[in-house]
Write an enzyme that holds these catalytic residues in place. Structure first.
Site, mmCIF file in Angstrom:
data_model
loop_
_atom_site.group_PDB
_atom_site.id
_atom_site.type_symbol
_atom_site.label_atom_id
_atom_site.label_comp_id
_atom_site.label_asym_id
_atom_site.label_seq_id
_atom_site.Cartn_x
_atom_site.Cartn_y
_atom_site.Cartn_z
ATOM 1 N N GLU A 291 0.816 -1.251 0.035
ATOM 2 C CA GLU A 291 0.032 -0.268 0.071
ATOM 3 C C GLU A 291 0.945 1.355 -0.081
ATOM 4 O O GLU A 291 0.526 2.410 -0.373
ATOM 5 C CB GLU A 291 -0.926 -0.093 1.338
ATOM 6 N N HIS A 312 8.094 -26.604 -0.927
ATOM 7 C CA HIS A 312 7.461 -27.925 -1.529
ATOM 8 C C HIS A 312 6.260 -27.568 -2.401
ATOM 9 O O HIS A 312 5.385 -28.383 -2.690
ATOM 10 C CB HIS A 312 7.103 -28.734 -0.297
ATOM 11 N N LYS A 426 -14.141 -0.169 -3.698
ATOM 12 C CA LYS A 426 -15.014 0.248 -2.863
ATOM 13 C C LYS A 426 -16.364 0.866 -3.662
ATOM 14 O O LYS A 426 -17.373 0.825 -3.296
ATOM 15 C CB LYS A 426 -14.762 1.340 -1.526
HETATM 16 O O1 PA5 Z 1 -4.067 1.340 5.751
HETATM 17 C C1 PA5 Z 1 -4.944 1.655 5.675
HETATM 18 O O2 PA5 Z 1 -5.426 2.908 5.548
HETATM 19 C C2 PA5 Z 1 -6.182 0.528 5.519
HETATM 20 O O3 PA5 Z 1 -5.675 -0.685 5.446
HETATM 21 C C3 PA5 Z 1 -7.177 0.867 6.783
HETATM 22 O O4 PA5 Z 1 -6.562 0.353 7.910
HETATM 23 C C4 PA5 Z 1 -8.471 -0.257 6.372
HETATM 24 O O5 PA5 Z 1 -9.077 0.034 5.060
HETATM 25 C C5 PA5 Z 1 -9.357 -0.046 7.564
HETATM 26 O O6 PA5 Z 1 -9.803 1.264 7.547
HETATM 27 P P1 PA5 Z 1 -10.638 2.041 8.720
HETATM 28 O O7 PA5 Z 1 -9.537 1.840 9.940
HETATM 29 O O8 PA5 Z 1 -11.021 3.350 8.414
HETATM 30 O O9 PA5 Z 1 -11.972 1.067 9.074
#
Ligand code: PA5
Length: 449
Positions: A291, A312, A426
């Protein structure tokens, strides 16, 4: 062997020359400066840099108190969250308490079983977890910075209803712990209205960098893990990352090495372990790196393997498939337990030559043999040596990866602290679900399905 977590690239010396290291040094140091001074892309999300030495002590004490209460009054603890609001705690709990923690007797555990949900939309998983909790006493920790993420929001509804049915609304509220934004959002509003105990996801800490905030700390403390030591370990690695010279700086050297290898076409980094307790560290790290770096058509693709298990299954590809791989091996220097191998009367499996040797000796031989074979197969191997499966090492490891990630992102020239790409799925999901406001997109998407 070392007294702390250490990065080692000597095994990749055939792929990384001293000149190349010297060449990238300036970029790594500049990236560190940018991080520390907060002058780069995404500088609003640098709260994690000083977290180990500047965390909210009042909240930290409340986390420990809440964890003690949960350990006393709950047989099961459910942490609800996804992505950065889930992976760090899961990784820490398995690293520190082991794969079989939930299967141990309550006397051994001295605390509740701990499960995670809200990290998928699987009705099968959620129903099975509801059945597993059954009539037992339980508490929940809903973790969501936005408060509206679909996966945890669905799971929270279901478990909140179960709590209310079992304890009534007022008592249920005492068993719900909400970790969310300090001031805004749906969960914050609900928590205020219902009187849930609240913990904060700091504004300047993104989800994937949040394991050392309440996001990770409460579910970790519930297992009885020592979160003071975890922060201490992180602070030790912060000292190295922020202050040490390049040549002694594990985070900078790691960022430099993987970027040198990327420039030579090693576009995929496989994070490997020889210890099942590290499986979820790989999952957490994939989010952290993927990310942070995977944007603007750039970035090293992060993958993870469990070894020797995956030798394996994935071993053939790593040894002999497309040559775009580098590997980073997490090496636990001292196992939690060891087993001495014995002689057997009939040596049918031919293992008697190992009599008196430990299983960890065999594991290390597999690790070193594989490292050399993969290196010979044109897969450079980096190594992270981890002294022990304890809180100090884990704190150091988390911080090493986080700081390396920030530096590496800046060397690559991306904003390591946003995640614009996560929104695309989303939007489509909301349209297909029929969420108000997404009507036009819904019709468009339906034509394509
Ligand atoms: O790194 C990030 O921002 C995401 O992985 C969020 O943590 C994840 O989408 C969860 O979001 P939230 O804490 O708003 O529910």
């Amino acid at each position: 062997m070392g007294d702390r977590v250490r990065f080692d690239y000597t095994t990749a010396s055939a792929f990384i020359s001293a000149d190349e290291m010297a060449g990238i040094k300036g970029q790594a140091l500049a990236a560190r400066q940018t991080l520390i001074e907060g002058t780069g892309l995404g500088h609003d999300f640098l709260g994690w840099v000083n977290l180990p030495v500047a965390y909210d002590k009042e909240e930290f004490a409340r986390i420990k108190k809440a964890a003690e209460k949960i350990r006393r009054d709950s047989e099961v603890f459910i942490a609800i969250g996804i992505g950065g609001s889930y992976l760090g705690a899961q990784a820490a709990n398995v690293f520190l308490k082991g794969v079989f923690y939930n299967n141990q007797s309550a006397d051994v555990r001295k605390g509740p079983e701990v499960y995670f949900c809200g990290n998928s939309i699987s009705s099968t998983y959620l129903q099975e977890l509801l059945d597993l909790v059954g009539d037992r006493d339980f508490s929940i920790n809903v973790i969501s910075k936005s408060g509206t993420t679909t996966e945890p929001a669905i799971a929270f509804r279901v478990f909140k209803e179960k709590l209310i049915q079992k304890y009534g609304r007022e008592e249920a509220a005492k068993r719900i712990y909400a970790t969310t934004d300090r001031a805004r959002g749906a969960l914050k509003t609900l928590a205020d209205a219902e009187g849930y105990e609240e913990f904060v996801v700091p504004d300047d800490v993104g989800g994937r960098f949040s394991v050392l905030t309440a996001v990770g700390l409460l579910p970790i403390a519930v297992t009885g893990a020592d979160i003071d030591k975890l922060m201490e370990g992180a602070a030790q690695m912060r000292e190295v990352a922020v202050n040490a010279d390049f040549e002694e700086n594990d985070a900078l050297l790691y960022a430099a090495a993987r970027n040198i290898l990327l420039r030579k076409g090693k576009e995929v980094e496989i994070l490997g372990n020889y210890e099942p307790r590290l499986h979820y560290i790989g999952e957490w790290w994939k989010q952290l790196q993927g990310e942070s770096e995977g944007k603007d058509k750039k970035g090293i693709f992060p993958a993870a393997v469990d070894l020797t298990t995956d030798l394996h299954s994935m071993g053939q590809y790593i040894q002999d498939g497309r040559r775009f791989l580098m590997e980073t091996i997490m090496n636990i220097e001292t196992p939690k337990q060891d087993i001495v191998m014995k002689k057997e009367e009939s040596d049918l499996d031919g293992l008697n030559y190992l009599e008196g040797r430990t299983m960890d000796f065999a594991n290390k031989c597999a690790m070193n043999g594989t490292l050399l074979a993969h290196t010979d197969g044109d897969v450079p191997n980096l190594r992270i040596n981890i002294p022990a499966l304890d809180e100090i090492s884990l704190g150091q490891l988390f911080y090493l990866f986080e700081f390396e990630c920030g530096v590496s992102g800046y060397i690559l020239g991306v904003n390591p602290f946003n995640q614009p790409g996560v929104e695309s799925y989303k939007k489509n999901m909301f349209a297909l679900l029929g969420k108000p406001g997404y009507e036009a997109e819904h019709d468009e998407l339906m034509k394509r399905l």
